[in-house]
Each structure stands twice: as structure tokens, then as C-alpha cells.
Design a protein around this motif. Structure first.
Motif, PDB file in Angstrom:
ATOM      1  N   HIS A 168       0.855  -1.079   0.141  1.00 54.21           N
ATOM      2  CA  HIS A 168       0.028   0.064   0.099  1.00 54.21           C
ATOM      3  C   HIS A 168       0.875   1.187   0.117  1.00 54.21           C
ATOM      4  O   HIS A 168       0.640   2.104  -0.747  1.00 54.21           O
ATOM      5  N   ILE A 224       2.736   1.774  -3.450  1.00 57.06           N
ATOM      6  CA  ILE A 224       1.877   2.256  -4.395  1.00 57.06           C
ATOM      7  C   ILE A 224       1.306   3.734  -4.054  1.00 57.06           C
ATOM      8  O   ILE A 224       1.299   4.501  -5.131  1.00 57.06           O
ATOM      9  N   LYS A 225       0.775   3.733  -2.924  1.00 58.83           N
ATOM     10  CA  LYS A 225       0.305   5.228  -2.580  1.00 58.83           C
ATOM     11  C   LYS A 225       0.999   6.186  -2.912  1.00 58.83           C
ATOM     12  O   LYS A 225       0.767   7.195  -3.422  1.00 58.83           O
ATOM     13  N   ASN A 226       2.405   6.064  -2.669  1.00 59.51           N
ATOM     14  CA  ASN A 226       3.228   7.110  -2.606  1.00 59.51           C
ATOM     15  C   ASN A 226       4.084   7.178  -3.972  1.00 59.51           C
ATOM     16  O   ASN A 226       4.973   8.018  -4.040  1.00 59.51           O
ATOM     17  N   GLY A 227       3.651   6.168  -4.982  1.00 58.47           N
ATOM     18  CA  GLY A 227       4.328   6.228  -6.023  1.00 58.47           C
ATOM     19  C   GLY A 227       5.786   6.031  -6.164  1.00 58.47           C
ATOM     20  O   GLY A 227       6.508   6.420  -7.134  1.00 58.47           O
ATOM     21  N   ILE A 228       6.291   5.093  -5.265  1.00 61.96           N
ATOM     22  CA  ILE A 228       7.663   4.830  -5.222  1.00 61.96           C
ATOM     23  C   ILE A 228       8.030   3.619  -6.168  1.00 61.96           C
ATOM     24  O   ILE A 228       9.119   3.807  -6.547  1.00 61.96           O
ATOM     25  N   PHE A 237      -4.282   2.725  -7.396  1.00 61.89           N
ATOM     26  CA  PHE A 237      -3.172   3.650  -7.387  1.00 61.89           C
ATOM     27  C   PHE A 237      -2.196   3.709  -8.638  1.00 61.89           C
ATOM     28  O   PHE A 237      -1.580   4.591  -8.838  1.00 61.89           O
ATOM     29  N   SER A 238      -2.508   2.572  -9.324  1.00 62.98           N
ATOM     30  CA  SER A 238      -1.270   2.454 -10.377  1.00 62.98           C
ATOM     31  C   SER A 238      -1.973   2.796 -11.754  1.00 62.98           C
ATOM     32  O   SER A 238      -3.054   2.687 -11.944  1.00 62.98           O
TER      33      SER A 238
END
Lengths: 341, 361
Positions: free
Chosen positions: B39, B42-46, B357-358
Motif C-alpha cells: 500500500h 503504491i500510494k506514494n508512487g515509489i 493507485f497505479s
């Protein structure tokens, strides 16, 4: 029956019977509180003098708990509908007001709710012109449900529609996110936690009017992110315009306590309800003026530009995270569910 | 927010991303074990910020995802018997063989969504004429509180409280993944929350046996990129040991008080994992002397069984063999409003994380 005695009683089925008790309730509570020429005719409905373009919006309010920090179901029922009319680019003028009360509700609570309706209506410059009160058996309601319908004339300079949202337009948010939803959560049965989080429930019609007075057609769209939160509103804009909506996490105003409460409960503030907040989509050249005008007012003092309508024809909301990454913000499916761990 | 903002710092995160880029010379597959880490990534776009050679594989550490279908059916059967079923929030939309807990509630079942099993004990206390069951799912993280609820109910003499247990353990799952013939995993990010309870000792033999680096890692962006950097460094240096990135929370010995409560109430047992199958000694069951609190025995629902939807590839997703978007049903026959399997429901589930998210859709 005098107000003093009445306030010590409890709502029963007789108050919704249409008979003497109903009349007493209306006389002592409703008519006395609202006391305006429309209601005083005691007709079955109100006769209004309207001309030109008119906006109308209706909403039902079922919030629990009915009293919360920053308001109650009465003030909320006014703000919610007043704001929906305002989001159409209109000046709200008249409200209808219907109660469904559960047998057993304390009269003093009912009276408090009615008084809050009156105060909120006065603050918003609207008059309650017609209404209804029904009482349902115990167990068939949740103390009180309210429906309000609002009517108002469309602002002469307003030209608000999804079709006017263009690539390059700026997205302005009028204040911090998630205040209402988290205020309610903090007081919900079984979940009470100590906080000073106050609902943002308020009327936004004057801010909307001032923006339209000043900027007219350069304002393209208003939306208030109530249920479904900011993500819901932005997802609708992306879907309806077919364009990518870009927002920046660092620019989204969020109160520290609200952020902390969301962290603890595992909720994403983008999905939490607001009741005194709006998104306005504007021509890019007025960004600074709009933000400074909002910031000069109490209700918009934390306003920020949070993003842009992109020229990419991809109907998605993309959030640029604080650490420089990107993610899609999708609309909420069902209720937001707290996570296990 | 003190102790959170520091770990969401843009510059510090950038520095670690740069170090990863400078260190990596060849492709590596790193599995983050916990759904909370998936989570966070993906949430932080890492994931998009990592160099191409670093491929993150999403592990089985989503408690909702690995709870067997049959357990959901059992919880629904209890609701249909008039029992008050209490559950953590993200369990309620997971499809059972016929319906979810939420659908069973709509049909008249009494379902309560709680944050703590101790609230379920309170519900049992104030409803002495009703039966109350807590749906005790989760990894080692939720086990102490669930165990504590049993001890509390015992102390108060509440005979109307019991738990439907589906506790699973992380190390046996990691071992099962490493034993899979299709396994391509080079290193693990260990679940920081699990290790906060259990400590790090269990991971040393595993790391040694399979020659695989295990970096116990937290959940904030900086934790994740630092954990990935530590794992990549080990791989590039051909080391394979247990390291602890999450030192501010995780002690080597874990939380002794929590471990004591767990071992008093639970014992290790074989467990079914949704999508993976039975893994020996991979979960907890109530000890014999607490069997009065075992809802399966108490209400005779132990024999309920069910089969998984045939086109759901949750097992391969949970083992990291396939990515969610490689599933033919992803976003078509299966999405969060109409999920075929649990990973599409839970916010920690890899499929839901990808869906929400992605940019792969």
C-alpha cells in the motif's frame, strides 16, 4: 402548552397525527421559530415570485450522531442544500424543510435542531417557506431525518457547467480537507476519541456570490466535495471531461489533527466527507486573484490551488505524492473501510 | 505529525533513491511481505521512482486476502444463527462462496465493525442474552489483542463471547513461497509490524537456509526506500543476512508481554491460506483450555467448506508469481465493486492497490 413544558416532553406518534398535538408542535416550535410571511399564511404550500433562471436542489440528512462538534443535523440540513444551490452558480433564497422524527426523541433535542435550522437559514440569507413533520414508530428511524429543498436565482454572471472545464484550468480548494467526516467519526458510538476536530459545516453561498460578482464567466465550475470526498468530485470531473486531473499532495490543505486522526483510523482524507468546502475550476489567469480573495475571508482563509486540468485525454485523477511519485486517485467504492493492521 | 513527517521527507527519500540507483548493477526481485508495505509503495508512487532493475513483488501479507473462503462462510453462518458477528472493517466486503459479510448484514444479520476485539467483549457484556463472536483474523500483529479479548472475557466470566480464529504466521508463508518451484525472489522486506511483536529471531534460520536477505522494514516512504536500499546492497555484495531497518520500533526480542499473551491463549497449528493452500504450522488455534472460546466448536460450523472462484489467480498473486494486471480478469471480470477474490477487496490487497493507485489500467 407552554414552551417550557413542551421542552420537557418527548415526541410521540400524536405529534405526527395531523391533529391537535401536531398543531401545538407547529405553533409552539415551527411557526414561532421561523415566523415569516410565507409560513404565516399557513397554506399547504408557498407561493413564490420567481423569474429568470432558477436553480433547485434537494438533499436528505441522516447524520449520526445528530449533534456533533461544529453543528448538528439542523444546521447541516441548511448548509448542505444552500451549498448545493450555490454550486449551481445560484443565490439560494428559499428552503423547504421536512422532518421525519422517531417516536421517543426528546422534545428539547428537536427544539435545538429546529433552532439551528433557523440560525443557519438566517446566516445563509434563506427563508424556510414550507415544510412537513412526520413521526415514525420507535425503531423505524434514527431520532431524526431531515429533507430540505433549496431554490435560488442563478447569478446573472454565472456560466457554470462541466462543458466549460478546459485544459489548463486551475483547481482551487477553499479550505482544509476532511474536517466534517473526522469530526463525526471522533464522536461516533464505539469510536469516540478525544480531539478538537470541528466539522467545517457552513454556508458557502456568499463566497460563491462574491467570486461570481468579481470573475463571472472565468469561473467554470463549482463542486462541493461532500460524501465521497475530494476524490469523488475530481473523479467525476475527469470522467465527464475525459481529461486527466492533476493534483499535488503537498498543496492540499490538511489540518494536523485531522491528518493524525486519519492515520490512526487508517482512512484517506481524500475520501472523507466535507460540508463547508468547495472546489472551483477557473481560468488560469485569475488563479492568484481567486486564491487571495478566498484567503481574505474567514471561510476560505486556507484556500489553495491544488492542481490543473491537463490536456491529456485520459479520464483519471493523478496525484503527485509528497515524495515525487505519482498515483491514480480512484473514486470510492462502497464505504471507506478501516484496515486490519 | 511528529515521527511521521520525518519519514515522508522528499529530500531524504530522494537521497536513498539515488543510492539505490548507484548501487544496483543487475536485476533483482524483492518481495515486500506485508500488504501495508504494498500500500505504501503504491500510494506514494515509489515503484515508478525505482530503477528498472529493482522489481518489487507483492507478498502474501494481507490478512484479509489470505483468510480462507470457508471462514467467511462460517462467519456468515453464525450471523444467520442470530449471533452478533464483530469484524475489522476491511473483512466485510470480501466475497465468501455465496456472499460477503456486508451482504449478509443487509439480509438481516447483526454485523458490527470494530477497531478492537476488546470492543466485542464490551458488546458481549452489555448483551448477556446474545451470543457475540469476534472474527479473529490477521497475522502476528492482531494476535495479542485477540488473545487479550479471550483473557478478558474469561476474567469477566462471559460465556457468550467467543472468537472465530483464522490467525496466520509470516515466516512459514515466506518459506512456502521460497519452496515454490516458480519462486524468483532474491530478497525480502520483512514486515516491520509483525517483527515489532515477534522480534527478528525467527528470520535468521530462514535467511541462512535459503541464502536470502531479509530486511525488516517499516511503512513510510523513507522506511521503504531505505529498506530496499539495504536489500539491494546485500544482494550486490552477495550477503544474505537479517537486517533491521525499522529499529525505532522493532527490537530483536520483540514485544515480550504481547508474546506471552499469545502463547498463553494460542498454539501453533496448520492453517489454510486462501489461494495458497494448507501450510504446516503456519497459524494459531486456541489452546485446549480455551476451547470454550472457539466459535467453530461452539456453534458447530467447523465442517462448512467451499470452493474458490475458478478464474481467480489470487494464489499466484500472493506468491508473487504474477502481477495483478497479468490476470485476465483484472479490471474486467474483477474490480473492487465486484471482486472475484480477496486481493481486490482489501486496501492492502495487491490487486486493489494496483486498481486504485497505479497507472497500469
Amino acid at each position: 402548552m407552554k414552551d417550557n413544558n413542551l421542552s420537557k416532553s418527548t415526541i410521540n406518534l400524536g405529534h405526527g397525527s395531523g391533529g391537535v398535538m401536531t398543531r401545538e408542535l407547529l405553533d409552539e416550535v415551527i411557526f414561532k421559530t421561523f415566523n415569516n410571511p410565507f409560513l404565516n399564511t399557513r397554506h399547504d404550500g408557498a407561493i413564490l415570485d420567481l423569474s429568470g433562471e432558477v436553480a433547485i436542489s434537494t438533499d436528505s440528512f441522516v447524520v449520526s450522531p445528530i449533534f456533533f462538534k461544529g453543528g448538528n443535523i439542523g444546521s447541516l440540513a441548511v448548509h448542505g442544500t444552500v451549498n448545493d444551490v450555490a454550486m449551481c452558480g445560484a443565490i439560494p433564497q428559499y428552503l423547504s424543510l421536512s422532518f421525519i422524527v422517531e417516536e421517543g426523541m426528546e422534545m428539547k433535542d428537536f427544539i435545538s435542531v429546529v433552532r439551528s435550522v433557523k440560525e443557519a437559514a438566517d446566516e445563509s440569507g434563506v427563508q424556510v417557506v414550507t415544510g412537513d413533520t412526520k413521526v415514525v414508530e420507535r425503531g423505524k428511524g434514527d431520532q431524526i431525518f431531515i429533507n430540505t429543498t433549496g431554490i435560488g436565482r442563478v447569478h446573472p454572471k454565472a456560466n457554470i457547467s462541466m462543458a466549460r472545464v478546459k485544459p489548463g484550468d486551475k483547481i482551487i480548494l477553499s479550505g482544509p480537507l476532511a474536517q466534517h467526516g473526522m469530526a463525526i467519526m471522533s464522536q461516533r458510538e464505539g469510536l469516540e476519541f478525544e480531539s478538537d476536530i470541528v466539522s467545517d459545516s457552513t454556508n458557502l453561498n456568499y463566497l460563491v456570490r462574491d467570486l461570481l460578482d468579481q470573475f463571472g464567466e472565468k469561473i467554470h465550475l463549482f463542486r462541493d466535495p461532500t460524501r465521497g470526498g475530494l476524490s469523488g468530485v475530481l473523479s467525476e470531473i475527469a470522467a465527464d471531461t475525459g481529461r486527466e486531473v492533476e493534483i499535488y499532495e503537498k498543496d492540499i490543505p490538511l489540518d494536523t489533527q485531522v491528518a493524525a486522526a486519519c492515520e490512526i483510523l487508517g482512512l484517506d482524507p481524500l475520501y472523507v466527507a466535507n460540508e463547508g468546502l468547495f472546489v472551483v475550476i477557473i481560468s488560469p489567469e485569475i488563479e492568484e486573484e481567486v486564491v487571495s480573495m478566498l484567503r481574505a475571508s474567514e471561510k476560505g482563509r486556507k484556500a489553495c490551488c491544488i492542481g490543473t486540468i491537463s490536456d491529456r485525454e485520459v479520464p483519471k485523477v493523478v496525484l503527485h505524492s509528497n515524495i515525487g511519485g505519482k498515483r491514480i486517485v480512484s473514486p470510492l467504492i462502497g464505504e471507506q473501510l478501516p484496515r486490519i493492521c | 505529525m511528529k515521527y511521521l513527517n520525518e519519514y515522508r521527507d522528499l529530500e531524504a527519500t530522494k537521497r536513498y533513491l539515488q543510492r539505490i540507483r548507484e548501487t544496483v548493477t543487475k536485476p533483482w526481485n524483492i518481495m515486500e511481505v506485508c500488504g501495508g508495505q504494498t500500500h505504501g509503495l503504491i500510494k506514494n508512487g515509489i515503484i515508478d521512482l525505482l530503477p528498472e532493475q529493482v522489481r518489487m513483488i507483492h507478498g502474501p501479507g494481507c490478512p484479509v486476502c489470505v483468510t480462507p473462503l470457508t471462514l467467511i462462510d462460517k462467519a456468515i453462518a453464525l450471523m444467520e444463527q442470530g449471533v452478533i458477528v464483530c469484524s475489522f472493517g476491511d473483512m466485510i466486503r470480501v466475497p465468501g462462496s455465496k456472499k460477503s459479510l456486508l451482504e449478509a448484514k443487509a439480509e438481516g444479520g447483526d454485523l458490527r465493525i470494530l477497531y478492537s476485539p476488546l470492543e466485542a467483549v464490551s458488546i458481549a457484556r452489555v448483551n448477556p442474552d446474545r451470543e457475540v463472536v469476534f472474527f479473529a483474523v490477521g497475522f502476528e500483529t492482531t494476535a495479542p489483542a485477540n488473545a487479550l479479548s479471550v483473557l478478558q472475557a474469561e476474567k469477566e466470566g462471559l460465556s457468550n463471547y467467543s472468537i472465530l480464529v483464522s490467525h496466520v504466521l509470516v515466516p512459514p508463508a515466506m518459506e512456502a513461497i521460497l519452496d515454490d518451484e516458480f519462486c524468483t525472489i532474491d530478497a525480502f522486506l520483512g514486515a516491520g509490524n509483525v517483527c515489532a511483536i515477534m522480534g527478528t529471531a525467527e528470520y535468521h534460520p530462514l535467511s541462512k537456509k535459503y541464502k536470502v536477505p531479509v530486511v525488516v522494514t517499516g511503512f513510510e516512504p523513507l522506511d521503504l526506500v531505505q529498506g530496499i536500499y539495504m536489500a539491494v546492497s546485500q544482494l550486490e555484495e552477495k550477503r544474505a543476512v537479517v537486517e533491521n531497518q525499522y529499529v525505532r520500533i522493532v527490537k530483536d526480542e520483540g514485544n515480550l508481554a504481547a508474546k506471552k499473551v499469545i502463547s498463553r491463549v494460542f498454539e501453533v497449528a496448520d492453517r489454510d491460506w486462501r489461494g495458497i493452500g494448507t501450510i504446516p504450522k503456519s497459524g494459531y488455534k486456541l489452546r485446549e483450555n480455551y476451547s470454550a472460546f472457539d466459535a467453530e466448536l461452539k456453534y458447530g460450523v467447523a465442517s462448512i467448506g467451499a470452493k474458490e472462484h475458478s478464474s481467480c489467480i489470487a494464489g499466484e498473486i500472493l506468491k508473487g508469481i504474477k502481477k495483478p494486471h497479468q490476470c485476465p480478469e483484472f479490471g474486467k471480470g474483477c474490480d473492487p465493486s465486484n471482486p472475484l477474490g480477496a486481493p481486490m477487496v482489501s486496501s492492502e490487497g495487491a490487486c486493489a492497490a494496483y486498481y486504485h493507485f497505479s497507472e497500469t489500467l
